[in-house]
Each structure stands twice: as structure tokens, then as C-alpha cells.
Scaffold this motif. Structure first.
Motif, PDB file in Angstrom:
ATOM      1  N   LEU A 263       0.842  -1.200   0.000  1.00 18.20           N
ATOM      2  CA  LEU A 263       0.000   0.000   0.000  1.00 18.20           C
ATOM      3  C   LEU A 263       0.882   1.257   0.000  1.00 18.20           C
ATOM      4  O   LEU A 263       1.971   1.234   0.562  1.00 18.20           O
ATOM      5  CB  LEU A 263      -0.886   0.022   1.256  1.00 18.20           C
ATOM      6  N   PRO A 264       0.372   2.327  -0.564  1.00 14.89           N
ATOM      7  CA  PRO A 264       1.142   3.592  -0.509  1.00 14.89           C
ATOM      8  C   PRO A 264       0.983   4.266   0.853  1.00 14.89           C
ATOM      9  O   PRO A 264       0.221   5.231   1.021  1.00 14.89           O
ATOM     10  CB  PRO A 264       0.513   4.421  -1.637  1.00 14.89           C
ATOM     11  N   TRP A 265       1.697   3.760   1.851  1.00 17.27           N
ATOM     12  CA  TRP A 265       1.558   4.261   3.220  1.00 17.27           C
ATOM     13  C   TRP A 265       1.977   5.728   3.303  1.00 17.27           C
ATOM     14  O   TRP A 265       2.942   6.141   2.663  1.00 17.27           O
ATOM     15  CB  TRP A 265       2.432   3.440   4.172  1.00 17.27           C
ATOM     16  N   VAL A 266       1.262   6.479   4.124  1.00 16.36           N
ATOM     17  CA  VAL A 266       1.593   7.893   4.316  1.00 16.36           C
ATOM     18  C   VAL A 266       2.020   8.083   5.775  1.00 16.36           C
ATOM     19  O   VAL A 266       1.262   7.757   6.701  1.00 16.36           O
ATOM     20  CB  VAL A 266       0.362   8.788   4.016  1.00 16.36           C
ATOM     21  N   ALA A 267       3.244   8.586   5.957  1.00 11.10           N
ATOM     22  CA  ALA A 267       3.738   8.825   7.326  1.00 11.10           C
ATOM     23  C   ALA A 267       2.902   9.925   7.968  1.00 11.10           C
ATOM     24  O   ALA A 267       2.617  10.951   7.356  1.00 11.10           O
ATOM     25  CB  ALA A 267       5.201   9.232   7.275  1.00 11.10           C
ATOM     26  N   GLN A 268       2.499   9.654   9.243  1.00 17.04           N
ATOM     27  CA  GLN A 268       1.610  10.613   9.904  1.00 17.04           C
ATOM     28  C   GLN A 268       2.254  11.325  11.081  1.00 17.04           C
ATOM     29  O   GLN A 268       1.658  12.233  11.640  1.00 17.04           O
ATOM     30  CB  GLN A 268       0.340   9.890  10.404  1.00 17.04           C
ATOM     31  N   ALA A 269       3.407  10.878  11.505  1.00 10.29           N
ATOM     32  CA  ALA A 269       4.048  11.518  12.652  1.00 10.29           C
ATOM     33  C   ALA A 269       5.537  11.220  12.577  1.00 10.29           C
ATOM     34  O   ALA A 269       5.956  10.329  11.840  1.00 10.29           O
ATOM     35  CB  ALA A 269       3.457  10.988  13.954  1.00 10.29           C
ATOM     36  N   ASP A 270       6.294  11.973  13.367  1.00  8.97           N
ATOM     37  CA  ASP A 270       7.746  11.846  13.305  1.00  8.97           C
ATOM     38  C   ASP A 270       8.264  11.302  14.640  1.00  8.97           C
ATOM     39  O   ASP A 270       8.194  11.989  15.653  1.00  8.97           O
ATOM     40  CB  ASP A 270       8.332  13.240  13.021  1.00  8.97           C
ATOM     41  N   TYR A 271       8.710  10.054  14.626  1.00  7.94           N
ATOM     42  CA  TYR A 271       9.213   9.427  15.850  1.00  7.94           C
ATOM     43  C   TYR A 271      10.632   8.929  15.611  1.00  7.94           C
ATOM     44  O   TYR A 271      10.995   8.626  14.477  1.00  7.94           O
ATOM     45  CB  TYR A 271       8.346   8.219  16.215  1.00  7.94           C
ATOM     46  N   SER A 272      11.407   8.772  16.697  1.00 10.28           N
ATOM     47  CA  SER A 272      12.772   8.255  16.537  1.00 10.28           C
ATOM     48  C   SER A 272      12.799   6.730  16.465  1.00 10.28           C
ATOM     49  O   SER A 272      13.616   6.149  15.746  1.00 10.28           O
ATOM     50  CB  SER A 272      13.652   8.713  17.719  1.00 10.28           C
ATOM     51  N   ASP A 273      11.909   6.048  17.208  1.00  9.85           N
ATOM     52  CA  ASP A 273      12.038   4.592  17.373  1.00  9.85           C
ATOM     53  C   ASP A 273      10.989   3.795  16.610  1.00  9.85           C
ATOM     54  O   ASP A 273      11.075   2.556  16.565  1.00  9.85           O
ATOM     55  CB  ASP A 273      11.904   4.215  18.864  1.00  9.85           C
ATOM     56  N   ILE A 274       9.975   4.474  16.115  1.00  9.75           N
ATOM     57  CA  ILE A 274       8.890   3.768  15.419  1.00  9.75           C
ATOM     58  C   ILE A 274       8.492   4.565  14.181  1.00  9.75           C
ATOM     59  O   ILE A 274       8.917   5.708  14.000  1.00  9.75           O
ATOM     60  CB  ILE A 274       7.640   3.574  16.328  1.00  9.75           C
TER      61      ILE A 274
END
Ligand code: 2NE
Length: 271
Positions: free
Chosen positions: A1-12
Motif C-alpha cells: 500500500l502507498p503508506w503515508v507517514a503521519q508523525a515523526d518518531y525516533s524509534d517507530i
């Protein structure tokens, strides 16, 4: 799927697409072992998925083909009763995360490639469904590394696969392959690693075509006895929500707002 990043995390990573949220533990250099920051970020991402009206199913996975999750990061485990975060405070909060996954009123699917070990194994266990790749390996290590999860890690496992098998897993600390896990009912299906995401997404899409309220009630019902009064509370809260949608429920509210006695006599006493 064309996943869309929704948040900015360091570990996940937290991504969404077409009603599905995908939460990926992104520490492949440590076989996706979690440290306190990882768990806090997972709690935050599950909260986002919980609150997002567009999300109907959630995938939990680990980055890369080698590991779903290798449990608590032993390299930050201190001597003072916890795993140290970057400020030096000992905590882990992974038990909060386990309960959050169970209380979250949407199906959560573990997508497991490679190792699901220790606290990582318990994370897949608390998910509603588990889809495994052929290279998946499952097991607990607590009694070998000086740890244990005698809560859901023991009790929910016994309810899932039976007491003798659960005790074997915890008392011997062996590893089990995907075929064995499937045979024991520890996972729902096993697919080639290159088909893992396709299959997991297909299962999610199948659930997205069903009634979200029915799935919500069923999830609460499945968890209610294991979670005791807190489980009944979850089920009961859902029942109250449904009651609010009825004329009978609204009559009580309306009568109070209109300062008149409620007229419940017009509603059927159903057999
Ligand atoms: C997962 C496993 C079997 C993988 O083995 P292998 O041979 O494929 O990889 P390797 O070389 O062991 O690991 C690769 C890198 O990941 C790190 C390793 O240290 C290594 O990095 P380098 O040292 O080469 O730089 N790594 C792997 N797991 C880690 C971990 N848990 N913490 C920190 N670093 C880790 C094999 O790696 C393994 O057995 N890992 C340990 C599994 C384990 O015992 N986990 C903790 C259980 S206790 C727990 O999770 C827990 C609980 O019982 C109760 C409450 C909360 C948590």
C-alpha cells in the motif's frame, strides 16, 4: 500500500492508508527490542490510531525481515527496577501498552517476520490476530535473562494455547517455528515472507468491510473475562453508547432537559 507517514518518531513509524494504520518498531539493529522511548512512542501512535475516525484496523509490526520484536532492550536495563530512558529514569510501561492494545476498540493485527521473543512475543500475543511469515520464530526468554511477565504474558498465553503449552514456553525458554505456532493456535496463518504485508492488509481490508460496532462489541466481549471488571467496564461502556442511540435512552435525557417526568411506559419490555 502507498503508506503515508503521519508523525515523526525516533524509534517507530506511524503510517496510514485507506483505513489501515501501520505501526512499525524501527530498531532493526537491536532486533526491534524496545526501550522506554520506544514504548512511549508506541503508546502515542496507538492513541492516534484510536482517535482517528478513518482508521478501522491497525497493524503492529517490526522493521525488516529479521524481527518483529526482541522484547525489552537489555542494554538499557538498569539495576533499579526498570529500563533507563535517555534521562536516566527507570521505567518501561510496556504493560500499559499491552492493556492499551486490548482496550482499543478496533482490531489490532500483529504482522510477524523473524523473531517475536520475550516482551516482543507478548506484544504479538495481546494483538487480536497474528499473521506470521514462514521465518517467524516465537518464544519467551524471561527465566533465562532474569525477567518474567506473569500477567497477560502468562495468563493470556494459557488461555490462548492451553496451560501445558504456555508453561512449556515459559519454563523451558525454547524457540518455536511458525508451523508449530500455527499448530498451537498462537498465530492465525503463515505465509511466505514476501507475501506477509499483502496478506495482512487483505485480512484488514476484509474486516474493514464489516460492521465496526459489531467488531468493537466482539473485541470487548472476547477480552471481558480475562480483564475482569475492567473488561466488563469496556463492554458496558460500549453498551451504554448503543443505548444512547435508542429512543428509550434519549427519552431520559430529553425529559431531564425539558424538566418533565420521563415517559418510559411507551417502550417495550422485550422478552
Ligand atoms: C532475538 C534473538 C534470538 C536474535 O538472535 P540473532 O542471532 O539473530 O541476533 P543477535 O546477534 O543476537 O542480535 C542482533 C543485535 O540485536 C541486539 C544484539 O545485542 C545484537 O546487537 P550487537 O550486540 O551485535 O550490537 N539485540 C537483540 N535483542 C536485544 C535485546 N532484547 N536487547 C538489546 N539488544 C538486543 C537474540 O538477539 C535474543 O535472544 N535477544 C534477546 C531476547 C531477550 O531476551 N529479550 C528480553 C526478554 S525480557 C522482556 O522482554 C520483558 C519481560 O520479560 C517482562 C517485561 C518487559 C520485558
Amino acid at each position: 500500500l502507498p503508506w503515508v507517514a503521519q508523525a515523526d518518531y525516533s524509534d517507530i513509524r506511524y503510517e496510514t492508508c485507506d483505513g489501515i494504520a501501520k505501526i512499525t518498531i524501527n530498531r532493526p539493529e537491536r532486533r526491534n527490542a524496545f526501550r522506554p522511548e520506544t514504548v512511549m512512542q508506541l503508546i502515542d501512535a496507538f492513541h492516534l490510531a484510536h482517535r482517528d475516525n478513518a482508521v478501522g484496523a491497525i497493524i503492529l509490526t517490526g522493521e525488516g525481515p529479521d524481527a518483529f520484536c526482541a522484547g525489552g532492550d537489555q542494554k538499557v536495563r538498569g539495576d533499579d527496577g526498570g529500563y533507563h530512558d535517555e534521562s536516566g529514569t527507570p521505567h518501561l510501561n510496556v504493560l500499559d501498552l499491552q492493556m492499551q492494545i486490548r482496550r482499543l476498540p478496533k482490531p489490532v493485527v500483529a504482522m510477524v517476520a523473524g523473531y517475536a521473543i520475550g516482551g516482543g512475543h507478548v506484544l504479538h500475543l495481546v494483538c487480536d490476530l497474528s499473521i506470521a511469515a514462514e521465518n517467524a520464530r516465537f518464544g519467551q526468554t524471561g527465566p533465562r535473562v532474569g525477567s518474567f511477565d506473569a500477567g497477560l504474558g502468562a495468563g493470556l498465553m494459557a488461555r490462548t494455547i492451553g496451560m501445558k503449552r504456555a508453561k512449556e514456553i515459559w519454563f523451558l525458554c525454547r524457540q518455536y517455528d511458525a508451523a508449530q505456532a500455527l499448530d498451537w493456535g498462537l498465530v492465525n496463518t503463515v505465509v511466505p515472507v514476501e507475501k506477509l504485508e499483502e496478506e495482512t492488509v487483505a485480512w484488514c481490508q476484509e474486516m474493514l468491510r464489516l460492521s465496526p460496532m459489531a467488531l468493537r462489541m466482539l473485541k470487548a466481549g472476547f477480552n471481558a473475562d480475562t480483564d475482569g471488571l475492567a473488561g466488563i467496564q469496556e463492554l458496558a461502556g460500549n453498551a451504554t453508547g448503543l443505548f444512547y442511540m435508542t429512543e428509550e435512552g434519549r427519552e431520559g435525557r430529553d425529559a431531564w432537559l425539558e424538566r418533565r417526568p420521563p415517559d418510559f411506559g411507551k417502550y417495550r419490555k422485550r422478552p
